[in-house]
Design an enzyme around this catalytic site. Structure first.
Site, PDB file in Angstrom:
ATOM      1  N   ASP A 199     -46.089 -43.529  95.291  1.00  0.00           N
ATOM      2  CA  ASP A 199     -45.440 -44.445  96.224  1.00  0.00           C
ATOM      3  C   ASP A 199     -46.505 -45.356  96.822  1.00  0.00           C
ATOM      4  O   ASP A 199     -47.702 -45.094  96.707  1.00  0.00           O
ATOM      5  CB  ASP A 199     -44.738 -43.626  97.318  1.00  0.00           C
ATOM      6  CG  ASP A 199     -43.821 -44.475  98.177  1.00  0.00           C
ATOM      7  OD1 ASP A 199     -43.568 -45.638  97.806  1.00  0.00           O
ATOM      8  OD2 ASP A 199     -43.362 -43.980  99.217  1.00  0.00           O
ATOM      9  N   ALA A 210     -65.841  -1.806  75.399  1.00  0.00           N
ATOM     10  CA  ALA A 210     -66.648  -3.031  75.300  1.00  0.00           C
ATOM     11  C   ALA A 210     -65.839  -4.206  74.786  1.00  0.00           C
ATOM     12  O   ALA A 210     -66.117  -5.359  75.087  1.00  0.00           O
ATOM     13  CB  ALA A 210     -67.846  -2.790  74.374  1.00  0.00           C
TER      14      ALA A 210
END
Length: 906
Positions: free
Chosen positions: A333, A287
């Site tokens: 760019d 668990a």
């Protein structure tokens, strides 16, 4: 069928014509289609020895290598030792079921990754059947004539036939860090790889110049192929995110051992049955560690990358997925990213005045006019010369059928636009090259910002030059007029400089053109030129760019324009797309971007605030990246040229342009944009944020549910009370019932407000302190509500222990299902949010509900899990108690949201 048998060492010693003859190919025609088919049958595809992808068997075997499976195996062995045959078999079934879920989900993820690799293939420009074509590089065969330009990656071993200032980066093959010059001369004697100056090797890259070569070896027959066979090994890329998950898992394993020892000791001291004590300890260990974590993480990454691919963003490196979500600076760019990259020649600045050209895109229909009067290019010497130089000094290809079909053209968009402008006046490249054949080319150089070609004519050699205005204007000595050549004095030079500036202010990209006649092709190109004029090209801003930049701002990301264009043009585009709204903004020249050591603190602070940089060199891009990285920003940098590769590598996220980018840039980048659009970068960042958020969400979901189990069973063990959950029941919930909701959370689209929040710190862990508080808090609520309903069943209601355990088991199972609603963002609406609108969540809940009902109403499963069929009243108790954690969770989320809103109002 002719058997071709020639290798690179042999080809280097022979004359180019001899090599062509041996390969059975004509340089000006290339291979025929039938010859290509024959050679593909002889040599196969141009591929190296590929690293084997993970086979299905390997994926299946990996499912059993987990420490969790080891713990379960121990539990099965313990069961068999104590002759608990049913429980032992049930544990083995759980192992197989968990392995099956992991196998199928991981196999699908691996297949998705392999499919993504097929989307990005290297291409090569070849001459076949007398025509220039672009083909996948893997289809190259010996004898193919390959055309190369600066920025191309060499896709096979080639014998150089023609070279113009050709320099090649061979560091991947020889380790030589400096570019190596290449020529077409035959070698006198056999030599080492590094000294074969007329051979281009597969995997190397042209850093400068251009040329042609013929393929002499492909695939494993290349030098790179020989090396790859000797060192054929490949390691899977492990992302920082996966490393953190692995580290988290290892930490939980140590926690597991402590819990196992503690619970076992408490049970033995309390006199509990030894078998139950050991099995409970192992079940709690299971668990503790969420076995679905690695599976869901793999699926989340694969699903996220597919979503990016659908938005035209291909990820080259898995690590980029995580980094994308933390991006705070985008250096972009201008051309093709913020603009359309659909160049159209709008005007020609000549001595006679400004000639305007109509027509759009690739259409060769257009009219020439000056002062609103039609002009016939054939009647004006300077206009005709301008069009001819633009067409001659050019490497693009514009087939006759190219009208409005971008897929048929080959080459740089600017050069294509020059060919289109020439075609409007019936000035075509093929016709010109027939009468003025090209005998030499000086390839474009980013340092000189110029390109030149030499052409043989009846009157001598014509040199055609194009380049940046500031590079061409200082070296011209005259200007072409309709009456001849006039001297270029200072006054006339200033007038031209003013005309260039005016064109730039109108948003045009400017290309100066010049020419001269010389006696031979060895004369230097960039001296005593005659200026013809300037070409003004329009590259309209992308419609989506303005919206994308606003989204960028909303997400707390700064966009910075970094361009090689003129400052005035850069500023014009920046204002047009909304990069800056301040009309007084001036583009900063790239020369200001000095190395960090040369900048004062005040200079660094000033440069970090500038939104536009113009005339930026590759070295200055590196300085800009370093400037922002020093400030702990995560920097994305776009690029398309070979000179951009260093910046793409240095940036945290290198983004290459897939449509116009060189192969070198694409291979250096972390991400390739198939549409070259800025908006795609923003979409990819959003997906990167969603992936990280999803992984954090399902980790909290899994660990908080497991924490509830640990608290409930741990408290019961310490009090020596009956256990509210049996080991197999814990195993059923963890190994079966939890995986599907976690998968649903992992592939969700993410919170809609993700891109309205600032970027996270790149060093932020998956689970920071607030997330651990969430795990502890939710776990406490789930654990205490489970203990409360178990106590209620045993004491006030006086139900049997088996019935009470059944109710607590189903209460926890459904509580963990409803717990998925607690995973919404605290600022999301209660009803319509990213969880409720995720269809995968509803599918997961339906599957898990069906599995729980099957477990209850199919006797063999119920017997193994030791549960009984609840009555209607008991079902009401189960549903009611299972809703407690989600109700408390929603109250907490609402209170947190209200608290935040109050702080914001203050």
């Amino acid at each position: 069928m002719k058997q071709v048998d020639i290798d690179a060492p042999t080809a280097s010693l022979r004359d180019g014509d001899d090599v062509l003859s041996a390969l059975g190919v004509e340089r000006d025609r290339g291979l025929t289609s039938s010859a290509v088919r024959e050679r593909q049958a002889q040599f196969g595809y141009n591929r190296l020895q590929e690293a084997k992808t993970r086979s299905s068997w390997a994926i299946l075997i990996d499912q059993f290598k987990s420490p969790i499976v080891g713990l379960l195996g121990v539990a099965a062995i313990v069961s068999f030792i104590f002759q608990e045959w049913i429980e032992g078999i049930a544990i083995l079934i759980a192992i197989l079921l968990n392995a099956a879920i992991g196998f199928f989900t991981e196999r699908q993820a691996v297949q998705s990754m392999e499919s993504l690799k097929q989307l990005s293939q290297t291409r090569a420009k070849v001459r076949r059947n007398g025509e220039i074509q672009e083909i996948p590089a893997e289809e190259l065969v010996p004898g193919d004539i390959v055309l190369l330009e600066g920025g191309d990656v060499v896709s096979a071993d080639l014998r150089v036939l023609e070279a113009s200032k050709m320099q090649v980066d061979e560091s991947t093959l020889t380790g030589e860090s400096l570019p190596v010059s290449k020529n077409s001369e035959a070698l006198e004697e056999e030599c080492s790889i590094a000294e074969r100056k007329n051979i281009l090797f597969k995997g190397t890259a042209l850093t400068r110049g251009s040329g042609e070569g013929v393929v002499v070896a492909t695939g494993t027959r290349t030098e790179l192929g020989h090396i790859s066979e000797l060192t054929a090994s490949a390691q899977e890329e492990v992302t920082p995110l996966e490393k953190r998950l692995d580290k988290l898992g290892r930490s939980l394993i140590w926690l597991t051992l402590v819990i196992c020892a503690f619970i076992a000791a408490a049970g033995i001291i309390g006199g509990r049955d030894l078998f139950v004590t050991i099995e409970t300890a192992i079940a709690l260990a299971v668990a503790t560690v969420p076995e679905g974590l690695p599976i869901v993480a793999t699926v989340a990454l694969a699903r996220g990358m597919w979503r990016m691919a659908q938005r035209n963003a291909l990820i080259n490196k898995l690590s980029a997925v995580e980094t994308l979500g933390a991006t705070s600076i985008i250096c972009t760019d201008k051309t093709g990213t913020l603009t359309e990259n659909r160049m159209t020649v709008r005007e020609l600045a000549l001595d006679m005045g400004t000639v305007r050209i109509s027509g759009e895109g690739l259409s060769t229909d257009g009219q020439f006019s000056c002062d609103d009067e039609p002009v016939n290019p054939g009647d004006r010497q300077a206009l005709q010369a301008a069009l001819e130089v633009g067409v001659l000094c050019n490497n693009a290809v514009l087939p006759d059928r190219a009208d409005n079909d971008e897929n048929t053209v080959v080459g740089d968009p600017m050069e294509v636009a020059l060919l289109v402008a020439g075609a409007k006046a019936d000035v075509r490249r093929d016709d010109l090259l027939t009468s003025q054949p090209e005998i030499r080319e000086v390839a474009f150089d980013s340092k000189t910002k110029m390109m030149a070609t030499y052409h043989e004519t009846d009157d001598g050699v014509r040199v055609a030059v194009k380049g940046a205005p500031e590079s061409v204007l200082p070296i011209v000595t005259g200007v072409l007029t309709d009456d001849g050549i006039a001297a270029m004095d200072d006054s006339r030079r200033q007038e031209w400089d003013d005309r260039f500036r005016e064109m730039a202010e109108n948003g045009l990209r400017i290309l100066a053109i010049a020419q001269k006649m010389v006696g031979d092709a060895e004369t230097k190109a960039y001296e005593t030129l005659t200026l013809i004029g300037a070409i003004g090209l329009l590259d309209p801003p992308r419609e989506a760019a303005k919206k994308a930049l606003k989204a960028c701002h909303d997400a707390g990301i700064r966009a910075i324009m970094v361009t090689g264009d003129q400052p005035i043009t850069a500023r014009h585009v920046g204002l047009a797309v909304g990069l800056t709204t301040e009309s007084e903004t001036v583009a900063e020249p790239g020369e200001s971007l000095k190395p960090l050591a040369d900048l004062s603190d005040s200079e660094r602070d000033r440069l970090r605030q500038i939104p536009i940089f113009a005339r930026v060199s590759p070295e200055q891009k590196l300085n800009l990246i370093a400037l922002h990285q020093e400030n702990r920003d995560v920097v994305a940098m776009t690029g398309d040229g070979v000179n951009d590769a260093p910046a793409l590598k240095k940036a945290d996220i290198g983004v290459a342009m897939g449509k116009r980018g060189t192969q070198v840039a694409c291979e250096a980048a972390d991400m390739v944009l198939q549409d070259d659009a800025f908006s795609t970068i923003i979409a990819a960042i959003g997906q990167g944020r969603a992936i990280f958020g999803n992984i954090r969400t399902f980790t909290i979901y899994l660990l908080s549910g497991n924490m509830g189990e640990i608290i409930a069973v741990g408290v019961a063990s310490l009090l020596n009370a009956p256990l509210p959950l049996l080991p197999l029941q814990i195993l059923f919930i963890n190994a079966v019932n939890d995986v599907f909701p976690a998968l649903a959370l992992g592939v969700g689209p993410g919170h809609p407000q993700l891109m309205h929040q600032p970027p996270r710190d790149s060093q932020e862990p998956i689970l920071a302190r607030p997330q651990w508080w969430d795990i502890g808090g939710y776990g406490l609520v789930i654990g205490l509500s489970l203990l409360a309903v178990f106590w209620l069943c045993l004491n006030p209601l006086q139900l049997s222990q088996k019935t009470s355990v059944t109710i607590s088991f189903l209460s926890l199972a459904f509580a963990r299902l409803w717990h998925v609603w607690n995973m919404r963002d605290r600022n999301s609406p209660l009803i319509r949010n990213e969880i409720t609108q995720n269809p995968y969540v509803w599918v997961a809940l339906a599957i898990c509900t069906a599995l729980l009902l099957l477990a209850v109403y199919i006797p063999p499963i119920a017997e193994v899990l030791k549960i009984v069929r609840p009555t209607a009243f008991e079902w009401g108790l189960i549903i009611g108690s299972s809703l407690v954690p989600v109700a408390i969770g929603q109250m907490i989320l609402t209170l947190k949201s209200s608290s935040v809103q109050r702080k914001l109002k203050r």
